[in-house]
Design a protein around this motif. Structure first.
Motif, short mmCIF file in Angstrom:
data_model
loop_
_atom_site.label_atom_id
_atom_site.label_comp_id
_atom_site.label_asym_id
_atom_site.label_seq_id
_atom_site.Cartn_x
_atom_site.Cartn_y
_atom_site.Cartn_z
N LYS A 254 9.90 0.27 -13.90
CA LYS A 254 8.45 0.69 -13.72
C LYS A 254 8.00 1.61 -12.48
O LYS A 254 7.54 2.56 -12.50
CB LYS A 254 7.46 -0.31 -14.01
N SER A 255 8.62 0.81 -11.39
CA SER A 255 8.48 1.76 -10.16
C SER A 255 9.06 2.78 -10.16
O SER A 255 8.69 4.13 -9.90
CB SER A 255 9.25 1.01 -9.12
N ASN A 256 10.31 2.96 -10.76
CA ASN A 256 11.15 4.63 -10.81
C ASN A 256 10.22 5.19 -11.58
O ASN A 256 10.29 6.43 -11.53
CB ASN A 256 12.59 4.21 -11.18
N SER A 257 9.89 4.89 -12.74
CA SER A 257 9.23 5.49 -13.70
C SER A 257 8.10 6.08 -13.15
O SER A 257 7.58 7.36 -13.20
CB SER A 257 8.93 4.93 -15.11
N TYR A 258 7.18 5.36 -12.50
CA TYR A 258 5.87 5.88 -12.04
C TYR A 258 6.07 7.03 -10.81
O TYR A 258 5.56 7.98 -10.62
CB TYR A 258 5.14 4.76 -11.43
N TYR A 259 7.41 6.58 -10.09
CA TYR A 259 7.51 7.54 -9.06
C TYR A 259 8.01 8.99 -9.63
O TYR A 259 7.49 10.02 -9.20
CB TYR A 259 8.72 7.14 -8.40
#
Length: 336
Positions: A254-259
């Motif tokens: 999720k962190s990667n997706s938001y980034y």
């Protein structure tokens, strides 16, 4: 803002009579020079390091990032530099006087509700500078951003109920407005393959977090790492522990997706990624929606910048989730 202070004075953490909230005889920290007044802060300055160390147990400040950690993150950005940082203990009166907008002209006010708490964001101009004052309803978390050309001064105030004072964290950024977004600023999606390493695309601290799945006959494993590496056997974990492992992996994804979403939104904006990331990192104490509103108020850019800042703030939040889960699940396995 004064009305809010008066309304909440009996319930607030400050415990100050409304009639003396903003003491006219006290010279507070100069917003532009960021130099403390020796008379106001003489007592705190005598043992500043001990007082700062003592606040780590307070609920508001225990998850804070130090100015050194903030500077280390921002130093990795290409289009913004940290030119000054400062961390000090200040009085309630000084913190409130800094944030107060009652005497400011043409103040635009917004209220953002996050997790059943209201955050007030007030934007105004003074002497050609753009200011954004942000504070939680209980006044435990406050921030003032000042944009003066290429210089952005971000001051965050975190209340400590034991000391009955605020920890003030100041980060001064210098932006390079001549820089434009290039293909190097855009992050391509990583494919997640079995037994491949999946790590955080942007490191909100010095080290990325990663995981890697594997198997050996009927046994399955999860390899995780940051500063150290651990191998966890997962086929015989309890349901509770398995859920924690899955939550760790989910937080990274999720962190990667938001980034990726954040960089995509900002790629079509005139505001650079570095400036937005710098403000997101410096205001980690606030919820993502509040940070996004604050960023737009400070640097403009409309909906694209709001969406980009919101996504990056969520990316940072999920990164912190991964950090928390990592600390838990590494105890399930063996250090490599």
């Amino acid at each position: 803002m004064k009305n809010i202070f008066k309304k909440n004075v009996k319930k607030s953490i400050c415990g100050i009579l409304s009639g003396i909230l903003f003491v006219s005889g006290i010279s507070c920290v100069d917003i532009y020079a960021n130099q403390p007044n020796e008379t106001v802060f003489h007592d705190a300055a005598q043992d500043i390091s001990n007082e700062i160390a003592s606040i780590d147990a307070d609920p508001v400040t225990q998850n804070k990032a130090s100015v050194e950690e903030i500077e280390a993150i921002i130093d990795t950005l290409e289009d913004v530099d940290v030119i000054n940082t400062e961390e000090q203990i200040v009085s309630e009166e000084c913190a409130m006087e800094t944030i107060d907008t009652e005497e400011k002209q043409d103040v635009e006010k917004q209220i953002v509700n996050e997790e059943n708490e209201d955050y007030i964001i007030e934007t105004y101009e003074e002497d050609g500078k753009q200011f954004v004052a942000t504070y939680s309803q209980d006044l435990s978390t406050m921030s003032l951003v000042c944009c003066d050309g290429d210089i952005i001064t971000n001051r965050v105030f975190l209340y400590d109920s034991t000391l009955q004072k605020y920890l003030e964290q100041t980060v001064v950024l210098e932006t390079d407005e001549t820089m434009t977004l290039t293909d190097e600023n855009n992050v391509e999606a990583q494919k997640i393959n079995y037994n491949s390493k999946t790590k955080t695309l942007y490191n909100w601290n010095k080290n990325p977090y990663y995981y890697q799945s594997g198997s050996s006959k009927e046994k399955t494993y999860l390899k995780i790492g940051c500063k150290a590496n651990y191998r966890i056997r997962t086929d015989n974990l309890s349901d509770k522990k398995a859920k924690k492992c899955n939550a760790y992996k989910s937080a990274i994804k999720k962190s990667n997706s938001y980034y990726q979403k954040g960089t995509a939104y900002l790629s079509g904006s005139t505001v650079t990624i570095g400036v937005v990331l710098g403000l997101v990192v410096a205001n980690v104490a606030f919820p993502p929606s509040v940070i996004a509103t604050m960023v737009v108020g400070a640097v403009g850019g409309g909906s694209a910048v709001y969406k980009g800042a919101s996504a990056l703030a969520n990316s940072q939040e999920k990164f912190c989730d991964a950090k928390d889960y990592y600390a838990i699940i590494k105890t399930y396995g063996k250090k490599l």
